[in-house]
Design a protein around this motif. Structure first.
Motif, PDB file in Angstrom:
ATOM      1  N   ALA A 141      72.794  -0.594 -10.581  1.00 43.84           N
ATOM      2  CA  ALA A 141      73.698  -1.400 -11.608  1.00 43.84           C
ATOM      3  C   ALA A 141      73.333  -2.911 -11.152  1.00 43.84           C
ATOM      4  CB  ALA A 141      74.933  -1.286 -11.447  1.00 43.84           C
ATOM      5  N   ARG A 142      73.482  -3.496 -10.038  1.00 36.93           N
ATOM      6  CA  ARG A 142      72.911  -4.868  -9.046  1.00 36.93           C
ATOM      7  C   ARG A 142      71.122  -5.207  -9.062  1.00 36.93           C
ATOM      8  NH1 ARG A 142      78.174  -3.580  -8.531  1.00 36.93           N
ATOM      9  NH2 ARG A 142      79.172  -5.547  -7.657  1.00 36.93           N
ATOM     10  N   GLY A 143      70.432  -4.094  -9.752  1.00 31.21           N
ATOM     11  CA  GLY A 143      69.495  -4.336  -9.703  1.00 31.21           C
ATOM     12  C   GLY A 143      68.365  -3.539  -8.975  1.00 31.21           C
ATOM     13  N   LEU A 144      68.869  -2.828  -8.135  1.00 27.66           N
ATOM     14  CA  LEU A 144      68.528  -2.737  -6.587  1.00 27.66           C
ATOM     15  C   LEU A 144      68.217  -1.133  -7.057  1.00 27.66           C
ATOM     16  CD1 LEU A 144      70.674  -4.792  -4.190  1.00 27.66           C
ATOM     17  CD2 LEU A 144      69.181  -5.162  -4.657  1.00 27.66           C
ATOM     18  N   PRO A 145      66.907  -0.906  -6.112  1.00 24.66           N
ATOM     19  CA  PRO A 145      66.607   0.112  -5.789  1.00 24.66           C
ATOM     20  C   PRO A 145      67.560   1.740  -4.866  1.00 24.66           C
ATOM     21  CG  PRO A 145      65.026  -0.436  -4.482  1.00 24.66           C
ATOM     22  CD  PRO A 145      66.071  -2.034  -5.046  1.00 24.66           C
ATOM     23  N   PRO A 146      67.745   2.609  -5.830  1.00 19.63           N
ATOM     24  CA  PRO A 146      68.394   3.706  -5.081  1.00 19.63           C
ATOM     25  C   PRO A 146      67.908   3.599  -3.398  1.00 19.63           C
ATOM     26  CG  PRO A 146      67.557   4.645  -6.567  1.00 19.63           C
ATOM     27  CD  PRO A 146      66.621   3.562  -6.934  1.00 19.63           C
ATOM     28  N   THR A 147      69.488   3.827  -2.127  1.00 12.66           N
ATOM     29  CA  THR A 147      68.703   3.786  -0.670  1.00 12.66           C
ATOM     30  C   THR A 147      68.483   5.277  -0.655  1.00 12.66           C
ATOM     31  OG1 THR A 147      70.123   2.161  -0.265  1.00 12.66           O
ATOM     32  CG2 THR A 147      69.652   3.587   1.381  1.00 12.66           C
ATOM     33  N   PRO A 148      67.346   5.468  -0.005  1.00 13.50           N
ATOM     34  CA  PRO A 148      67.275   7.141   0.321  1.00 13.50           C
ATOM     35  C   PRO A 148      68.542   8.367   0.345  1.00 13.50           C
ATOM     36  CG  PRO A 148      65.302   5.444   1.192  1.00 13.50           C
ATOM     37  CD  PRO A 148      66.880   4.130   0.867  1.00 13.50           C
ATOM     38  N   TYR A 149      67.954   9.217  -0.259  1.00 16.95           N
ATOM     39  CA  TYR A 149      69.470   9.964   0.608  1.00 16.95           C
ATOM     40  C   TYR A 149      69.681  10.280   1.413  1.00 16.95           C
ATOM     41  CZ  TYR A 149      72.628  14.795   0.420  1.00 16.95           C
ATOM     42  OH  TYR A 149      73.480  15.264   0.909  1.00 16.95           O
ATOM     43  N   GLU A 150      68.481  10.256   2.434  1.00 11.39           N
ATOM     44  CA  GLU A 150      68.154  10.334   3.702  1.00 11.39           C
ATOM     45  C   GLU A 150      68.770   9.403   4.270  1.00 11.39           C
ATOM     46  OE1 GLU A 150      65.428  10.983   2.118  1.00 11.39           O
ATOM     47  OE2 GLU A 150      65.375  12.923   1.715  1.00 11.39           O
ATOM     48  N   THR A 151      68.646   8.655   4.189  1.00 14.75           N
ATOM     49  CA  THR A 151      69.460   7.047   5.031  1.00 14.75           C
ATOM     50  C   THR A 151      71.169   7.626   4.588  1.00 14.75           C
ATOM     51  OG1 THR A 151      67.281   5.942   4.376  1.00 14.75           O
ATOM     52  CG2 THR A 151      69.553   5.032   5.256  1.00 14.75           C
ATOM     53  N   LEU A 152      71.590   7.427   3.779  1.00 19.09           N
ATOM     54  CA  LEU A 152      73.327   7.422   3.341  1.00 19.09           C
ATOM     55  C   LEU A 152      73.962   8.599   3.658  1.00 19.09           C
ATOM     56  CD1 LEU A 152      73.028   5.992   0.102  1.00 19.09           C
ATOM     57  CD2 LEU A 152      73.491   4.885   2.190  1.00 19.09           C
ATOM     58  N   ARG A 153      73.063   9.764   3.333  1.00 22.71           N
ATOM     59  CA  ARG A 153      73.717  11.376   3.958  1.00 22.71           C
ATOM     60  C   ARG A 153      74.391  11.076   5.641  1.00 22.71           C
ATOM     61  NH1 ARG A 153      73.804  16.584   6.628  1.00 22.71           N
ATOM     62  NH2 ARG A 153      74.447  18.354   5.064  1.00 22.71           N
ATOM     63  N   PRO A 154      73.317  10.640   7.219  1.00 20.96           N
ATOM     64  CA  PRO A 154      74.579  10.707   8.124  1.00 20.96           C
ATOM     65  C   PRO A 154      75.534   9.958   8.118  1.00 20.96           C
ATOM     66  CG  PRO A 154      71.816  10.393   8.219  1.00 20.96           C
ATOM     67  CD  PRO A 154      72.666  10.517   6.691  1.00 20.96           C
ATOM     68  N   VAL A 155      75.607   8.797   7.264  1.00 22.50           N
ATOM     69  CA  VAL A 155      76.789   8.015   7.705  1.00 22.50           C
ATOM     70  C   VAL A 155      78.484   8.865   6.424  1.00 22.50           C
ATOM     71  CG1 VAL A 155      75.666   6.296   8.765  1.00 22.50           C
ATOM     72  CG2 VAL A 155      76.116   6.400   5.778  1.00 22.50           C
ATOM     73  N   ALA A 156      77.669   9.277   5.824  1.00 15.05           N
ATOM     74  CA  ALA A 156      78.559   9.903   4.618  1.00 15.05           C
ATOM     75  C   ALA A 156      80.285  10.469   4.875  1.00 15.05           C
ATOM     76  CB  ALA A 156      78.268  10.673   3.852  1.00 15.05           C
ATOM     77  N   SER A 157      80.181  10.983   6.648  1.00 15.92           N
ATOM     78  CA  SER A 157      81.337  11.187   6.469  1.00 15.92           C
ATOM     79  C   SER A 157      82.197   9.294   7.460  1.00 15.92           C
ATOM     80  CB  SER A 157      81.765  11.506   8.143  1.00 15.92           C
ATOM     81  OG  SER A 157      81.368  12.443   7.523  1.00 15.92           O
ATOM     82  N   ALA A 158      81.594   8.581   7.286  1.00 13.43           N
ATOM     83  CA  ALA A 158      82.777   7.071   7.161  1.00 13.43           C
ATOM     84  C   ALA A 158      82.700   6.355   6.492  1.00 13.43           C
ATOM     85  CB  ALA A 158      81.230   6.240   7.931  1.00 13.43           C
ATOM     86  N   GLY A 159      82.548   7.046   5.173  1.00 15.37           N
ATOM     87  CA  GLY A 159      82.918   6.620   3.582  1.00 15.37           C
ATOM     88  C   GLY A 159      82.786   5.487   2.679  1.00 15.37           C
ATOM     89  N   ALA A 160      83.131   4.750   2.113  1.00 21.98           N
ATOM     90  CA  ALA A 160      82.680   3.855   2.256  1.00 21.98           C
ATOM     91  C   ALA A 160      82.827   2.144   2.846  1.00 21.98           C
ATOM     92  CB  ALA A 160      83.920   2.366   1.074  1.00 21.98           C
ATOM     93  N   ARG A 161      82.976   1.880   4.070  1.00 20.21           N
ATOM     94  CA  ARG A 161      83.043   1.714   5.128  1.00 20.21           C
ATOM     95  C   ARG A 161      81.131   1.775   5.535  1.00 20.21           C
ATOM     96  NH1 ARG A 161      82.328   2.658  10.659  1.00 20.21           N
ATOM     97  NH2 ARG A 161      84.029   4.167  10.194  1.00 20.21           N
ATOM     98  N   GLY A 162      80.913   2.761   6.001  1.00 18.14           N
ATOM     99  CA  GLY A 162      79.476   3.510   6.023  1.00 18.14           C
ATOM    100  C   GLY A 162      78.569   3.805   5.290  1.00 18.14           C
ATOM    101  N   LEU A 163      78.948   3.883   4.271  1.00 13.03           N
ATOM    102  CA  LEU A 163      77.740   3.504   2.980  1.00 13.03           C
ATOM    103  C   LEU A 163      77.186   2.922   2.718  1.00 13.03           C
ATOM    104  CD1 LEU A 163      79.675   6.838   0.964  1.00 13.03           C
ATOM    105  CD2 LEU A 163      77.012   6.179   1.819  1.00 13.03           C
TER     106      LEU A 163
END
Length: 222
Positions: A34-56
């Motif tokens: 929505a901000r004109g940026l490409p998606p961040t790879p899932y492999e980058t985001l998955r490890p920090v998913a437990s940290a919620g909004a702060r981690g993501l």
């Protein structure tokens, strides 16, 4: 703490009972697009998913609480997530068998998560966890994990002493919260686990799968 036979098992939610990373990362990447940026790879985001909004937000935008734009991003991310809580989230393999085993052993179980009740309350039944003996969310008590208050609240709701409970989680703060509450702690190495290996968390035990946790409980209960 030396492991003794538990009377109740308390679980973290994201990354421990349920693989919610697909919906969490999806909400974050819709924000980037929505901000004109490409998606961040899932492999980058998955490890920090437990940290919620702060981690993501940290992984996707390089921002931390207090930074300019962080709060705007946090609110937009949570709104995105609320609109699609359980499209792809599901229990980890082995979790249904684990929970059935606890029932067979006569052990109570509950959920203690830092996810706000706004999300926890609708999500829990959608992914098949409505049989939990208690659900304590991140805003149920005045403090979230790693403070022990949510875990102590869960033990109270189950009518258990903290020392009769185990706490199982996939993040260092889960282990810290469990220790502060006087509970035995189990690192769920099948979860997201962040950057530090679970073997470094000083948990009472590390389980590589829900089946290993079942075996550990059965050995102590036999």
């Amino acid at each position: 703490m030396h492991l003794t036979t538990p009377r109740a098992i308390l679980f973290d939610l994201d990354g421990t009972l349920a693989d919610t990373a697909p919906d969490l990362t999806g909400a974050m990447n819709r924000l980037r697009v929505a901000r004109g940026l490409p998606p961040t790879p899932y492999e980058t985001l998955r490890p920090v998913a437990s940290a919620g909004a702060r981690g993501l937000i940290g992984a996707a935008f390089g921002l931390q609480p207090g930074d300019e734009e962080y709060e705007e991003l946090r609110v937009a991310f949570l709104d995105n997530y609320a609109s699609a809580l359980a499209q792809d989230s599901q229990l980890f393999d082995g979790v249904p068998a684990l929970l059935e085993s606890l029932r067979g052993l006569g052990l109570a179980w509950g959920i203690v998560t830092n996810k706000a009740a706004r999300f926890t309350d609708p999500l829990v039944p959608l992914i098949g966890l409505q049989q939990a003996g208690c659900v304590v969310s991140g805003d149920t008590t005045p403090h979230a994990k790693p403070h022990p208050a949510p875990l102590l609240e869960a033990a109270s709701r189950l009518g258990m002493r903290p020392g009769d409970c185990w706490y199982v989680g996939d993040d260092l703060r889960d282990i810290q919260a469990g220790q502060a509450a006087g509970m035995a702690t189990i690192a769920a190495a099948w979860g997201y686990c962040g950057d530090a290996p679970p073997v470094t968390w000083n948990a009472d035990a590390v389980a590589d799968s829900p089946m290993q946790l079942i075996e550990l409980i059965r050995r102590l209960s036999s």
